[in-house]
Design a protein around this motif. Structure first.
Motif, PDB file in Angstrom:
ATOM      1  N   LEU A   1       0.823  -1.214   0.000  1.00  0.00           N
ATOM      2  CA  LEU A   1       0.000   0.000   0.000  1.00  0.00           C
ATOM      3  C   LEU A   1       0.856   1.262   0.000  1.00  0.00           C
ATOM      4  CD1 LEU A   1      -2.895  -0.978   2.420  1.00  0.00           C
ATOM      5  CD2 LEU A   1      -2.899  -0.929  -0.076  1.00  0.00           C
ATOM      6  N   SER A   2       1.958   1.242   0.728  1.00  0.00           N
ATOM      7  CA  SER A   2       2.848   2.406   0.744  1.00  0.00           C
ATOM      8  C   SER A   2       3.461   2.654  -0.622  1.00  0.00           C
ATOM      9  CB  SER A   2       3.965   2.203   1.776  1.00  0.00           C
ATOM     10  OG  SER A   2       3.435   2.065   3.057  1.00  0.00           O
ATOM     11  N   VAL A   3       3.943   1.595  -1.253  1.00  0.00           N
ATOM     12  CA  VAL A   3       4.540   1.735  -2.587  1.00  0.00           C
ATOM     13  C   VAL A   3       3.492   2.183  -3.594  1.00  0.00           C
ATOM     14  CG1 VAL A   3       5.627   0.441  -4.475  1.00  0.00           C
ATOM     15  CG2 VAL A   3       6.435   0.154  -2.135  1.00  0.00           C
ATOM     16  N   LEU A   4       2.276   1.644  -3.481  1.00  0.00           N
ATOM     17  CA  LEU A   4       1.199   2.042  -4.397  1.00  0.00           C
ATOM     18  C   LEU A   4       0.890   3.528  -4.250  1.00  0.00           C
ATOM     19  CD1 LEU A   4      -1.049   1.309  -6.427  1.00  0.00           C
ATOM     20  CD2 LEU A   4      -2.511   0.854  -4.446  1.00  0.00           C
ATOM     21  N   PHE A   5       0.756   4.002  -3.017  1.00  0.00           N
ATOM     22  CA  PHE A   5       0.455   5.416  -2.801  1.00  0.00           C
ATOM     23  C   PHE A   5       1.559   6.309  -3.362  1.00  0.00           C
ATOM     24  CE2 PHE A   5       0.782   9.238  -0.115  1.00  0.00           C
ATOM     25  CZ  PHE A   5      -0.422   9.831  -0.450  1.00  0.00           C
ATOM     26  N   LEU A   6       2.804   5.969  -3.054  1.00  0.00           N
ATOM     27  CA  LEU A   6       3.918   6.788  -3.539  1.00  0.00           C
ATOM     28  C   LEU A   6       4.040   6.737  -5.063  1.00  0.00           C
ATOM     29  CD1 LEU A   6       6.531   5.967  -0.778  1.00  0.00           C
ATOM     30  CD2 LEU A   6       5.246   8.098  -1.079  1.00  0.00           C
ATOM     31  N   ALA A   7       3.802   5.560  -5.648  1.00  0.00           N
ATOM     32  CA  ALA A   7       3.891   5.440  -7.113  1.00  0.00           C
ATOM     33  C   ALA A   7       2.785   6.238  -7.796  1.00  0.00           C
ATOM     34  CB  ALA A   7       3.811   3.967  -7.521  1.00  0.00           C
ATOM     35  N   LEU A   8       1.576   6.173  -7.261  1.00  0.00           N
ATOM     36  CA  LEU A   8       0.490   6.938  -7.868  1.00  0.00           C
ATOM     37  C   LEU A   8       0.721   8.440  -7.723  1.00  0.00           C
ATOM     38  CD1 LEU A   8      -2.664   4.913  -6.763  1.00  0.00           C
ATOM     39  CD2 LEU A   8      -1.659   5.039  -9.042  1.00  0.00           C
ATOM     40  N   THR A   9       1.229   8.839  -6.576  1.00  0.00           N
ATOM     41  CA  THR A   9       1.409  10.268  -6.326  1.00  0.00           C
ATOM     42  C   THR A   9       2.566  10.854  -7.126  1.00  0.00           C
ATOM     43  OG1 THR A   9       0.533   9.989  -4.097  1.00  0.00           O
ATOM     44  CG2 THR A   9       1.747  12.005  -4.527  1.00  0.00           C
ATOM     45  N   PHE A  10       3.719  10.196  -7.083  1.00  0.00           N
ATOM     46  CA  PHE A  10       4.911  10.793  -7.676  1.00  0.00           C
ATOM     47  C   PHE A  10       5.237  10.282  -9.073  1.00  0.00           C
ATOM     48  CE2 PHE A  10       5.662  11.218  -3.047  1.00  0.00           C
ATOM     49  CZ  PHE A  10       5.620  12.600  -3.008  1.00  0.00           C
ATOM     50  N   ALA A  11       5.017   9.020  -9.341  1.00  0.00           N
ATOM     51  CA  ALA A  11       5.378   8.479 -10.653  1.00  0.00           C
ATOM     52  C   ALA A  11       4.268   8.687 -11.681  1.00  0.00           C
ATOM     53  CB  ALA A  11       5.710   6.993 -10.544  1.00  0.00           C
ATOM     54  N   ALA A  12       3.018   8.515 -11.264  1.00  0.00           N
ATOM     55  CA  ALA A  12       1.910   8.660 -12.205  1.00  0.00           C
ATOM     56  C   ALA A  12       1.354  10.078 -12.216  1.00  0.00           C
ATOM     57  CB  ALA A  12       0.796   7.674 -11.847  1.00  0.00           C
TER      58      ALA A  12
ATOM     59  N   ILE B   1      -0.599  11.609 -10.233  1.00  0.00           N
ATOM     60  CA  ILE B   1      -1.995  11.730  -9.827  1.00  0.00           C
ATOM     61  C   ILE B   1      -2.006  12.520  -8.530  1.00  0.00           C
ATOM     62  CG2 ILE B   1      -4.029  10.422  -9.094  1.00  0.00           C
ATOM     63  CD1 ILE B   1      -3.077   8.138 -10.827  1.00  0.00           C
ATOM     64  N   GLY B   2      -3.027  13.299  -8.296  1.00  0.00           N
ATOM     65  CA  GLY B   2      -3.109  14.080  -7.072  1.00  0.00           C
ATOM     66  C   GLY B   2      -3.079  13.197  -5.832  1.00  0.00           C
ATOM     67  N   TRP B   3      -2.588  13.754  -4.731  1.00  0.00           N
ATOM     68  CA  TRP B   3      -2.429  12.946  -3.521  1.00  0.00           C
ATOM     69  C   TRP B   3      -3.772  12.473  -2.973  1.00  0.00           C
ATOM     70  CZ3 TRP B   3      -4.653  14.199   1.066  1.00  0.00           C
ATOM     71  CH2 TRP B   3      -5.092  15.511   1.227  1.00  0.00           C
ATOM     72  N   MET B   4      -4.829  13.263  -3.160  1.00  0.00           N
ATOM     73  CA  MET B   4      -6.138  12.870  -2.631  1.00  0.00           C
ATOM     74  C   MET B   4      -6.691  11.661  -3.393  1.00  0.00           C
ATOM     75  SD  MET B   4      -8.509  13.220  -0.457  1.00  0.00           S
ATOM     76  CE  MET B   4      -8.623  14.808   0.275  1.00  0.00           C
ATOM     77  N   VAL B   5      -6.578  11.684  -4.708  1.00  0.00           N
ATOM     78  CA  VAL B   5      -7.033  10.555  -5.515  1.00  0.00           C
ATOM     79  C   VAL B   5      -6.189   9.323  -5.204  1.00  0.00           C
ATOM     80  CG1 VAL B   5      -7.355   9.705  -7.867  1.00  0.00           C
ATOM     81  CG2 VAL B   5      -7.895  12.070  -7.315  1.00  0.00           C
ATOM     82  N   SER B   6      -4.890   9.513  -5.052  1.00  0.00           N
ATOM     83  CA  SER B   6      -4.001   8.405  -4.704  1.00  0.00           C
ATOM     84  C   SER B   6      -4.368   7.812  -3.346  1.00  0.00           C
ATOM     85  CB  SER B   6      -2.550   8.868  -4.670  1.00  0.00           C
ATOM     86  OG  SER B   6      -2.150   9.337  -5.918  1.00  0.00           O
ATOM     87  N   LEU B   7      -4.713   8.671  -2.409  1.00  0.00           N
ATOM     88  CA  LEU B   7      -5.101   8.209  -1.078  1.00  0.00           C
ATOM     89  C   LEU B   7      -6.390   7.404  -1.122  1.00  0.00           C
ATOM     90  CD1 LEU B   7      -4.488   8.308   1.977  1.00  0.00           C
ATOM     91  CD2 LEU B   7      -5.864  10.388   2.071  1.00  0.00           C
ATOM     92  N   ILE B   8      -7.356   7.874  -1.896  1.00  0.00           N
ATOM     93  CA  ILE B   8      -8.633   7.161  -2.016  1.00  0.00           C
ATOM     94  C   ILE B   8      -8.421   5.809  -2.696  1.00  0.00           C
ATOM     95  CG2 ILE B   8     -10.890   7.215  -3.155  1.00  0.00           C
ATOM     96  CD1 ILE B   8     -10.853  10.280  -2.668  1.00  0.00           C
ATOM     97  N   VAL B   9      -7.659   5.783  -3.781  1.00  0.00           N
ATOM     98  CA  VAL B   9      -7.397   4.528  -4.492  1.00  0.00           C
ATOM     99  C   VAL B   9      -6.652   3.547  -3.588  1.00  0.00           C
ATOM    100  CG1 VAL B   9      -6.082   3.503  -6.391  1.00  0.00           C
ATOM    101  CG2 VAL B   9      -7.459   5.541  -6.782  1.00  0.00           C
ATOM    102  N   THR B  10      -5.656   4.039  -2.868  1.00  0.00           N
ATOM    103  CA  THR B  10      -4.888   3.179  -1.982  1.00  0.00           C
ATOM    104  C   THR B  10      -5.753   2.627  -0.856  1.00  0.00           C
ATOM    105  OG1 THR B  10      -2.896   4.454  -2.483  1.00  0.00           O
ATOM    106  CG2 THR B  10      -2.840   3.079  -0.521  1.00  0.00           C
TER     107      THR B  10
END
Length: 98
Positions: free
Chosen positions: A34-45, A47-56
């Motif tokens: 979950l940590s890697v997913l959140f960081l990958a969505l936020t910084f690599a993809a 995507i905004g941190w809020m959307v990344s948080l909801i998806v995670t």
């Protein structure tokens, strides 16, 4: 010779230790994913941190259902999401004051 008979030894302590080890491995592995997913969505993809948080959070809940984890898993996932959300709000407020 000893009076040992195969299959008569009490292994309940070893079974509990192995079960605890496997449970902790699933927990820390899940939190790492979950940590890697959140960081990958936020910084690599990007995507905004809020959307990344909801998806995670949704992935964490689905992971708990798939692995048949108990209620403390869901409390941990939602608690981490709440801490992340509140810390972002505090950071935004402090940033606007400066």
């Amino acid at each position: 010779m000893a009076d040992y008979e195969r299959g008569t030894m009490d292994v309940s302590e070893q079974s509990r230790t192995f079960s605890s080890f496997m449970g902790l491995s699933v927990w820390f592995g899940g939190l790492t994913v979950l940590s890697v997913l959140f960081l990958a969505l936020t910084f690599a993809a990007h995507i905004g941190w809020m959307v990344s948080l909801i998806v995670t959070t949704i992935v964490g809940i689905a992971m708990g259902m798939a692995l048949k984890l108990k209620a403390n898993w869901y409390a941990t996932v939602i608690g981490f999401a709440a801490i992340c959300f509140l810390s972002a709000i505090v950071a935004g407020l402090v940033g606007s004051l400066l």
